[in-house]
Scaffold this motif. Structure first.
Motif, short mmCIF file in Angstrom:
data_model
loop_
_atom_site.label_atom_id
_atom_site.label_comp_id
_atom_site.label_asym_id
_atom_site.label_seq_id
_atom_site.Cartn_x
_atom_site.Cartn_y
_atom_site.Cartn_z
N LYS A 170 42.80 55.48 65.93
CA LYS A 170 43.10 56.51 66.92
C LYS A 170 43.02 57.90 66.31
O LYS A 170 43.08 58.08 65.09
N TYR A 171 42.88 58.89 67.17
CA TYR A 171 43.04 60.27 66.75
C TYR A 171 44.53 60.56 66.62
O TYR A 171 45.38 59.83 67.13
N ASP A 172 44.88 61.67 65.97
CA ASP A 172 46.28 62.00 65.73
C ASP A 172 46.98 62.58 66.95
O ASP A 172 48.15 62.97 66.87
N MET A 173 46.29 62.66 68.08
CA MET A 173 46.84 63.28 69.28
C MET A 173 48.00 62.50 69.89
O MET A 173 48.73 63.01 70.73
N ILE A 174 48.18 61.26 69.44
CA ILE A 174 49.19 60.41 70.07
C ILE A 174 49.69 59.37 69.08
O ILE A 174 48.98 59.05 68.10
N ASP A 175 50.89 58.84 69.28
CA ASP A 175 51.43 57.79 68.42
C ASP A 175 51.13 56.42 69.03
O ASP A 175 51.13 56.26 70.25
N TRP A 176 50.95 55.42 68.16
CA TRP A 176 50.64 54.07 68.65
C TRP A 176 51.75 53.50 69.53
O TRP A 176 51.49 52.77 70.48
N ASN A 177 53.01 53.83 69.21
CA ASN A 177 54.09 53.24 70.00
C ASN A 177 54.10 53.71 71.45
O ASN A 177 54.77 53.13 72.29
N GLU A 178 53.31 54.74 71.75
CA GLU A 178 53.21 55.23 73.11
C GLU A 178 52.12 54.52 73.91
O GLU A 178 52.16 54.52 75.14
N VAL A 179 51.13 53.93 73.22
CA VAL A 179 49.96 53.42 73.94
C VAL A 179 49.57 51.99 73.61
O VAL A 179 48.71 51.41 74.30
N TYR A 180 50.13 51.40 72.54
CA TYR A 180 49.62 50.09 72.12
C TYR A 180 49.76 49.03 73.19
O TYR A 180 48.92 48.14 73.33
N GLN A 181 50.84 49.09 73.98
CA GLN A 181 51.06 48.08 75.01
C GLN A 181 49.99 48.17 76.08
O GLN A 181 49.49 47.14 76.57
N GLU A 182 49.60 49.38 76.45
CA GLU A 182 48.55 49.57 77.45
C GLU A 182 47.22 49.03 76.95
O GLU A 182 46.48 48.37 77.69
N VAL A 183 46.91 49.28 75.67
CA VAL A 183 45.66 48.79 75.09
C VAL A 183 45.68 47.27 75.00
O VAL A 183 44.68 46.60 75.29
N ARG A 184 46.79 46.72 74.57
CA ARG A 184 46.92 45.26 74.47
C ARG A 184 46.67 44.60 75.83
O ARG A 184 45.92 43.61 75.94
N THR A 185 47.25 45.13 76.88
CA THR A 185 47.06 44.58 78.22
C THR A 185 45.62 44.72 78.67
O THR A 185 45.05 43.80 79.28
N PHE A 186 45.02 45.86 78.37
CA PHE A 186 43.62 46.09 78.74
C PHE A 186 42.71 45.06 78.09
O PHE A 186 41.84 44.47 78.76
N ILE A 187 42.89 44.83 76.78
CA ILE A 187 42.05 43.86 76.07
C ILE A 187 42.26 42.46 76.61
O ILE A 187 41.29 41.71 76.85
#
Length: 297
Positions: A170-187
């Motif tokens: 990821k880029y540094d614009m965001i932390d993983w703990n804010e988005v990882y769940q959304e990405v996991r569900t998407f995959i």
């Protein structure tokens, strides 16, 4: 229809031969058949089992591996089998009827890696037989619909897809703990819906596709690759990364490798490279290795 080409590739097991396609055969994963009854969802495998010497068939994204009985030698029948497979695929018939299996339960889990910019998303479904890495959406659009879709997330910088996991930088614009769940569900939803993971293999040896055919390696190079495959790759894969052999200079005794996934740009990768990989190669190949360098980091 574009021309289908099947090339023959030997393996370390003399009873097993790989028939490698220049086009994708199945949508990720692999299918292993031990007899004609198990091959009900693969018309091609069923056809191959009618050959009396065929013992086992493995179908992957870009090759078909066949194990023979000892009643024949591959040299006597390999060209006949190659032509049969090529003709079958050229006619547009399905290699595997994947619709019957696409709704199997899919699990996706997220794991942190030693590289804080990279999250590993593991899955219980095989994704690819050839590791691929993409640094932008243009690269992904040429061969991986899944990677292309993941680049729709604005924070995604790079994507590495291996056999059963995806590492996302990821880029540094965001932390993983804010988005990882959304990405996991998407995959998980993407795989669950049976959408294409890899549509076409990269055509050139680039950062996306760095695997070098073993028959093109010298004896020392082959030994280096064997050590990396057996001792190094499983460890780095558990952290969402990969290491690929690039070259060996016999005069300087320098080994060049490519770091992928979580290993690329990881703060601890230099220490691992020198204290781990370089030390092991020097011990296992005495007087043949001077140093190991990563050409991309």
């Amino acid at each position: 229809m574009s021309s289908i080409k099947i090339n023959i590739q030997e393996t370390n097991n003399e009873t097993i031969l790989k028939f490698v396609s220049n086009k994708i055969l199945v949508n990720g994963g692999s299918y292993e058949y031990n007899n004609i009854d198990e091959a009900k969802n693969s018309p091609l495998a069923q056809q191959l089992f009618h050959l009396p010497f065929v013992k086992k068939v493995l179908v992957t994204a870009n090759f078909i591996a066949i194990q023979r009985y000892d009643i024949v030698q591959w040299s006597d029948v390999e060209e006949e089998v190659r032509e049969q497979i090529e003709a079958y695929i050229q006619n547009g018939a399905p290699v595997v009827k994947e619709e019957s299996t696409k709704k199997d339960a899919v699990e996706v889990y997220a794991e942190v890696t030693p590289n804080p910019a990279v999250m590993k998303f593991g899955t219980n479904k095989a994704l690819t037989q050839t590791d691929v890495e993409f640094t932008n959406i243009e690269e992904a659009s040429k061969s991986s619909p899944l990677a292309q879709a993941l680049f729709s997330f604005a924070f995604v910088k790079e994507i590495f897809i291996s056999e059963n996991y995806i590492s996302i930088t990821k880029y540094d614009m965001i932390d993983w703990n804010e988005v990882y769940q959304e990405v996991r569900t998407f995959i998980r939803n993407y795989i669950q819906d049976g959408k294409k993971i890899i549509s076409e293999l990269p055509k050139q040896q680039t950062k996306q596709n760095v695997e070098i055919p073993k028959e093109n390696l010298t004896d020392t190079e082959a030994k280096i690759v064997d050590i990396l495959d057996e001792y190094i790759k499983p460890a780095v894969a558990s952290d969402g990364g990969n290491i690929a052999f690039q070259s060996y200079d016999a005069e300087s005794k320098r080994v060049s490798v490519i770091l992928q996934g979580a290993c690329s740009g990881c703060p601890s990768s230099t220490v691992t490279l020198k204290n781990g990989i370089e030390t092991m190669l020097k011990e296992m190949l005495p007087n043949q290795i001077s140093e190991v360098v990563a050409i991309n980091g």
